[in-house]
Design an enzyme around this catalytic site. Structure first.
Site, PDB file in Angstrom:
ATOM      1  CE  LYS A  79      -1.509  11.910  -4.742  1.00  0.00           C
ATOM      2  NZ  LYS A  79      -1.025  13.061  -4.841  1.00  0.00           N
ATOM      3  CB  SER A 154      -0.262  14.428  -8.279  1.00  0.00           C
ATOM      4  OG  SER A 154      -0.288  14.641  -6.823  1.00  0.00           O
ATOM      5  CB  SER A 178      -0.858  17.511  -5.755  1.00  0.00           C
ATOM      6  OG  SER A 178       0.143  17.336  -6.696  1.00  0.00           O
TER       7      SER A 178
END
Lengths: 509, 117
Positions: A79, A154, A178
């Site tokens: 990420k 996210s 997330s």
């Protein structure tokens, strides 16, 4: 084109150990997939092809020297909030669009030491603020099962990339769900370890008392291998605990005899969610566990408001550092106060601005105790309730419940309603508030207009007992092939199991 | 969890709905506190959204938290490292990070308008 991207971590490792596959060949197979599919998904923000091939060549060299290890030569992606020295790290924000970090996050350093191969950096909601991955400054991530739908957020890029076979595993961060929500929407396993289990050093901060790094993988066996590599005390992160890191993979297929599992009810009137929980409960019972029905949490109404107050307060403080001097976007307005405020207005997107303003409100004079102080106290109540529920003598060993209120929703469906967007994380937030390990595990499919859409259940365990959560997840995997399915865009073996679809009876508009 | 009036009076600060600050003034005030130079459309959008979100989180005010004491609020114990100097990155390593660097330093826009002085 090579189909080596189909292999699990253990399968790829075995193929490389016996010389049937090299790390460079495996890396090229993934890079070809990324070339082919990433434009339609928006999963990668940066593809580090040259770096990946160099790391893969180094992995092959290490293997020739007699080195081994489960992650040696395995391609993965991060990420884009884990800093990577010399490699752009954006946190999904225009503010950091050109940021070149001078150091490595601890998880990256540990994966590199284990010989894993970094393919690139993955799209995300800006500064991890979002649950649909529509708030990235670089465009949304699309769901590989239906590109008209969200991937979840996210860590949407992390989930979509694993689901579509664009990396063998990925890391994400989880502040209120997330990792677990996008994993549920994309049909992969999302695992958030206990707070303090994995170092946050070099992970761009959102809400520091809740943020935790974790894994997105094809299944529990892969998660066990990755977690072992990244977990443990880090002198650079004072919140990491000096807890032993066990072998999570070894005991994974053991019996669940003697285990007590509390089962949360489905939302009222949600027959599909009830059917999914029944399937999962039956699977755990078949593996030897005893089920204990739980009442709906008495604090359910307070969960999301508590989270909203805490994360807006902490993020407004954490994001105060982005002034356009040390890093980030710089504006050219005259006067100190003017150009800092202008840089922040130009660099931050709408959701980040909204949360900063809310944070300033709940921390401002006259309101701080009523909002932030009260949220801290309600968090303590929620934590106390969960610890009592998981009491080793009188409680249960695990909690089984829903992972989401339904499958992935269409892009844009909730973007005009911030409160509805915050409520996406209703089922996953409590584990963050209490610092407990939790996983979302693929369990079936809903019938969507464009094909099947993944559905998942959620497991929560005691602090530091990641091993038990993974073991229960593995037991669920033995009862369904939902976790083995690939979206149609990912090629062979792609269609969802009709039996799994029929079993939930769910549909999505 | 019990829901009802708080024994301790923590409701004083929940005054947003009672005193009803004008949303546009509220956004302008918060933007100053947040160092955000918002344009008109952003101010209008936030002025319409913030009251709804604040009303939603105000649900917390009815949760009875009188049984929670200060020691319950700690999130996790944090270790302290030894108070000794450790090596840090070389100055050159940081220079690719800021938006602008000059002569081995971070470049900053003019702090004061010297012409005007």
């Amino acid at each position: 084109m090579s189909t080596a991207w189909h292999l699990s971590i253990a399968e790829a490792g075995a193929a490389m150990a016996t010389g049937r596959l090299s790390a460079v060949e495996l890396c090229r197979a993934y890079l070809e997939r990324i070339d082919e599919l990433n434009e339609g998904l928006g999963a990668y923000l940066t593809v580090a092809a040259d770096l990946a091939l160099a790391q893969a060549a180094e992995a092959d060299a290490r293997r020739r020297r007699g080195e081994g290890g489960p992650l040696l030569g395995i391609p993965y992606a991060l990420k884009d909030l884990f800093v990577t020295g010399g490699l752009r790290t954006t946190a999904g924000s225009r503010m950091l669009a050109d940021y070149l970090p001078p150091y490595d996050a601890t998880v990256y350093a540990r994966l590199r030491a284990a010989g894993a191969v970094l393919l690139g950096k993955l799209n995300m909601d800006e500064f991890a603020m979002g649950s649909s991955n529509e708030y990235s400054a670089f465009g949304p991530v699309r769901n590989p099962w239906d590109p008209s739908r969200v991937a979840g957020g996210s860590s949407g890029g992390s989930a979509a990339a694993v689901a579509a076979g664009l990396c063998a595993f990925s890391l994400g961060s989880d502040t209120g769900g997330s990792i677990r929500l996008p994993a549920a929407f994309c049909g992969v396993m999302g695992f958030k370890p206990s707070y303090g289990r994995v170092s946050r050093y070099g992970m761009v901060a959102f809400a520091s008392s809740l943020d935790q790094a974790g894994t997105l993988t094809r299944g529990a066996a892969d998660a066990a291998l990755v977690l072992r590599a990244i977990a443990g005390l880090d002198p650079l992160d004072p919140s990491t605990a000096d807890e032993a890191v066990p072998d999570y993979a070894g005991p994974l297929d053991g019996s669940l005899a003697g285990l007590k599992v509390g089962v949360l009810p489905a939302a009222e009137g949600d027959a599909a969610q009830a059917a999914l929980l029944e399937l999962a409960g039956a699977a755990l019972a078949a593996a030897g566990a005893t089920l204990r029905p739980l009442p709906p949490p008495a604090d359910a109404e307070a969960v999301v408001p508590t989270y909203v107050v805490l994360v807006t307060a902490e993020s407004s403080a954490n994001l105060a550092r982005y002034d356009g001097i040390r890093y980030g976007h710089q504006a050219a307005a005259p006067g100190q106060a003017g150009w800092v405020a202008q840089a922040r207005a130009e660099g931050f997107g709408p959701e980040v601005q909204r949360r900063i303003l809310l944070g300033s409100y709940v921390l401002s004079s006259g309101y701080q105790d009523a909002y932030y102080g009260q949220a801290c106290r309600v968090r303590a109540l929620i934590r106390r309730r969960l610890e009592a529920l998981l009491d080793p003598r009188e409680g249960v060993d695990l909690i089984l419940g829903p992972a989401s209120a339904g499958p992935a929703f269409p892009l844009g469906a909730k973007s005009g309603d911030p409160v509805a967007m915050y409520q996406n994380d209703l089922y996953t937030i409590p584990a963050n508030l209490a610092g407990l390990p939790a996983a979302s595990v693929p369990m079936g499919f809903a019938a969507g207009p464009a094909g099947p859409l993944p559905l998942a259940v959620h497991l929560v365990g005691r602090r530091w007992d990641e091993g038990l959560v993974l073991k229960a997840a593995r037991a669920l995997e033995r009862s369904t092939d939902a976790w083995r399915q690939r979206p149609a865009m990912a090629g062979a073996g792609s269609s969802a199991a009709p039996a799994a679809r029929a079993s939930t009876g769910a549909s999505a508009r | 969890m019990q829901v009802g009036p708080c024994a301790r009076d923590r409701r004083e600060g929940w005054g947003y709905n009672r005193r009803l600050m004008d949303p546009n003034e509220l956004v302008a005030h918060l933007a100053r506190l947040s160092a955000l130079n918002l344009d008109a459309s952003a101010r209008a959008r936030l002025a319409s959204e913030l009251p709804t979100i604040l009303a939603y989180v105000a649900r917390l005010s009815v949760v009875d938290t009188t049984q929670i004491e200060g020691e319950d609020l700690a999130v996790a114990p944090c270790r302290l490292r030894e108070d000794v100097a450790l090596p840090s990155l070389a100055r050159e390593a940081f220079l690719p990070a800021p938006p602008r660097a000059q002569d081995g330093s971070f470049a900053v826009p003019a702090w004061r308008d010297l012409e005007a002085d």
